[in-house]
Design an enzyme around this catalytic site. Structure first.
Site, short mmCIF file in Angstrom:
data_model
loop_
_atom_site.label_atom_id
_atom_site.label_comp_id
_atom_site.label_asym_id
_atom_site.label_seq_id
_atom_site.Cartn_x
_atom_site.Cartn_y
_atom_site.Cartn_z
NE ARG A 25 69.08 28.01 70.63
CZ ARG A 25 68.49 27.82 69.44
NH1 ARG A 25 67.39 28.48 69.13
NH2 ARG A 25 68.99 26.96 68.58
CG ASP B 141 75.24 27.77 66.78
OD1 ASP B 141 75.62 26.59 66.61
OD2 ASP B 141 74.04 28.08 66.92
N GLY B 142 77.10 27.15 64.23
CA GLY B 142 76.80 26.99 62.80
C GLY B 142 77.81 26.18 62.00
CG ASN B 143 81.58 24.93 63.63
OD1 ASN B 143 81.63 26.10 63.31
ND2 ASN B 143 82.31 24.42 64.62
CG HIS C 227 82.80 20.44 64.29
ND1 HIS C 227 81.96 21.43 64.77
CD2 HIS C 227 82.08 19.29 64.36
CE1 HIS C 227 80.80 20.88 65.14
NE2 HIS C 227 80.85 19.59 64.89
CB SER D 218 72.98 28.14 73.79
OG SER D 218 72.13 28.23 72.67
NE ARG E 7 76.83 18.03 63.21
CZ ARG E 7 76.15 19.14 63.50
NH1 ARG E 7 75.23 19.60 62.68
NH2 ARG E 7 76.38 19.78 64.63
CD GLU F 210 73.34 22.53 78.55
OE1 GLU F 210 74.25 23.23 78.05
OE2 GLU F 210 72.99 22.64 79.74
CD1 TRP G 131 79.32 17.31 78.52
CD2 TRP G 131 80.59 15.87 77.35
NE1 TRP G 131 80.64 17.59 78.79
CE2 TRP G 131 81.44 16.72 78.10
CE3 TRP G 131 81.17 14.89 76.53
CZ2 TRP G 131 82.82 16.61 78.06
CZ3 TRP G 131 82.55 14.78 76.50
CH2 TRP G 131 83.37 15.64 77.25
CG LEU H 120 93.40 37.65 73.84
CD1 LEU H 120 92.24 38.64 73.91
CD2 LEU H 120 93.38 36.92 72.49
C1 IPE Z 1 75.98 26.61 71.63
O1 IPE Z 1 75.68 26.06 70.41
C2 IPE Z 1 77.21 25.97 72.20
C3 IPE Z 1 78.44 26.25 71.49
C4 IPE Z 1 78.60 27.08 70.49
C5 IPE Z 1 79.59 25.56 71.98
P1 IPE Z 1 74.60 24.90 70.26
O2 IPE Z 1 74.54 24.56 68.83
O3 IPE Z 1 74.92 23.80 71.20
O4 IPE Z 1 73.27 25.63 70.75
P2 IPE Z 1 71.76 25.26 70.55
O5 IPE Z 1 71.58 23.82 70.88
O6 IPE Z 1 71.42 25.55 69.12
O7 IPE Z 1 71.01 26.18 71.47
C1 IPE Z 2 79.05 25.00 66.81
O1 IPE Z 2 78.49 24.51 65.64
C2 IPE Z 2 80.07 24.07 67.41
C3 IPE Z 2 79.63 23.39 68.64
C4 IPE Z 2 78.51 23.56 69.24
C5 IPE Z 2 80.57 22.48 69.23
P1 IPE Z 2 77.33 23.45 65.64
O2 IPE Z 2 77.94 22.08 65.66
O3 IPE Z 2 76.37 23.71 66.73
O4 IPE Z 2 76.66 23.72 64.23
P2 IPE Z 2 75.11 23.72 63.90
O5 IPE Z 2 74.46 24.66 64.87
O6 IPE Z 2 74.63 22.31 64.05
O7 IPE Z 2 75.04 24.23 62.51
MG MG Z 3 74.63 24.79 66.87
#
Ligand code: IPE
Ligand code: IPE
Ligand code: MG
Length: 280
Positions: free
Chosen positions: A207, A33-35, A50, A209, A46, A80, A82, A144
């Site tokens: 969480r 998470d966090g890209n 990614h 998620s 964004r 979700e 999508w 792996l």
């Molecule tokens: C969880 O990240 C899904 C993936 C890392 C693929 P999200 O960014 O979708 O999660 P929420 O919406 O913050 O819970």
């Molecule tokens: C995780 O990064 C990648 C995916 C869920 C596909 P996010 O795109 O959720 O990055 P934030 O959470 O918005 O920073």
């Molecule tokens: Mg995210």
């Protein structure tokens, strides 16, 4: 490129030290998470977040394989997700396609078996085809096991399992009294893998998620504030060392654990495999 040959000596030494510290997790799962936040903080798009996230995937896959981790499951796209803007979804699918095309050869050469969990029927046809080719090519590899969670939802998988059990009950193959946790878990897409020992989530969110809801009942959770694009092998090593120094009690007391030694949450995994073979 052979990952063992190319590994630099210093990294090799760090890995050897880690192995001496305790029992490695068999299965590591990651919520990458966090890209987006990583990119925005740097004034980038964004998409660039990614893209950089894929560099982390490469490093973590390689480091896990070099270290001898048996299962790595990466949450790459949730059911979700999508609901995100169509342009972002399109970019994520393109990046995934590109990753699969570019990495398959190297993964295969390094004995990685590629699998996926999630509702793959909702993925673009071209990705479904690439995934299928990847499974076929790597199916006999025993290094792996890299599982990509794509269009994945833990609740979706649980409901799907319930539907399949209900069908088997209707066909007379299973009777309701036989439905145990072991039997249930053989209907999940994760049936052939041990439950995760360690779940890493980047970017500080506390969480699940909708990730591996059933499987994470007793998995250890490690959360770091680092965004996924900046999470690299040394961060993975920190998380593993942190995991190694935890006491996994599974409801028992510390004194019991001290006298009985490590409890293996995957005892039931053996049972699941036996059950899975029985039902096939
Ligand atoms: C969880 O990240 C899904 C993936 C890392 C693929 P999200 O960014 O979708 O999660 P929420 O919406 O913050 O819970
Ligand atoms: C995780 O990064 C990648 C995916 C869920 C596909 P996010 O795109 O959720 O990055 P934030 O959470 O918005 O920073
Ligand atoms: Mg995210």
């Amino acid at each position: 490129m052979n990952w063992i040959i190319e590994q630099d000596n210093e990294d090799k030494k760090i890995q050897e030290e880690i192995i001496k510290q305790g029992v490695l997790p068999k299965h590591i799962a990651v919520i990458m998470d966090g890209n987006g936040r990583w990119a925005i903080e740097r004034g980038l798009s964004r998409t660039e977040g990614h893209q950089e996230g894929i560099e982390s995937v490469r490093d973590i896959v390689k480091a896990s394989s070099q270290l001898g981790i048996k299962y790595l499951t990466l949450y790459a796209f949730s059911l979700e997700n999508w609901k995100r803007p169509i342009a972002e979804v399109g970019i994520l699918m393109k990046l995934l396609e590109h990753y699969l095309r570019q990495e398959l050869d190297e993964l295969h050469k390094n004995n990685v078996r590629l699998l996926t969990i999630g509702k793959s029927s909702s993925l673009p046809k071209v990705i479904q085809k690439l995934l299928h080719e990847s499974f076929e090519t790597t199916k006999d590899n025993d290094g792996l096991t890299l599982t990509l969670a794509l269009s994945y939802s833990g609740r979706w998988d649980i409901v799907r399992a319930v539907q399949m059990i209900a069908l088997d009950v209707r066909r007379g193959r299973v009777s309701p009294e036989d439905i145990t946790e072991e039997l249930f878990s053989t209907y999940l897409q994760t049936e052939k893998m041990p439950y995760p020992d360690l779940l890493i989530r980047t970017s500080g969110e506390m969480r699940l998620s909708n990730f591996l809801l059933w499987e994470m009942a007793y998995g250890e959770i490690y959360i770091t504030d680092k965004f996924w694009p900046e999470f690299r092998r040394n961060d993975l090593y920190d998380s593993i060392l942190n995991y190694m120094h935890r006491e996994r009690r599974y409801g028992r007391t510390s004194a019991q654990i001290a006298s009985q030694g490590e409890v293996n949450q995957n005892d039931s995994y053996i049972q699941r495999v036996i059950n899975a073979f029985k039902s096939k």
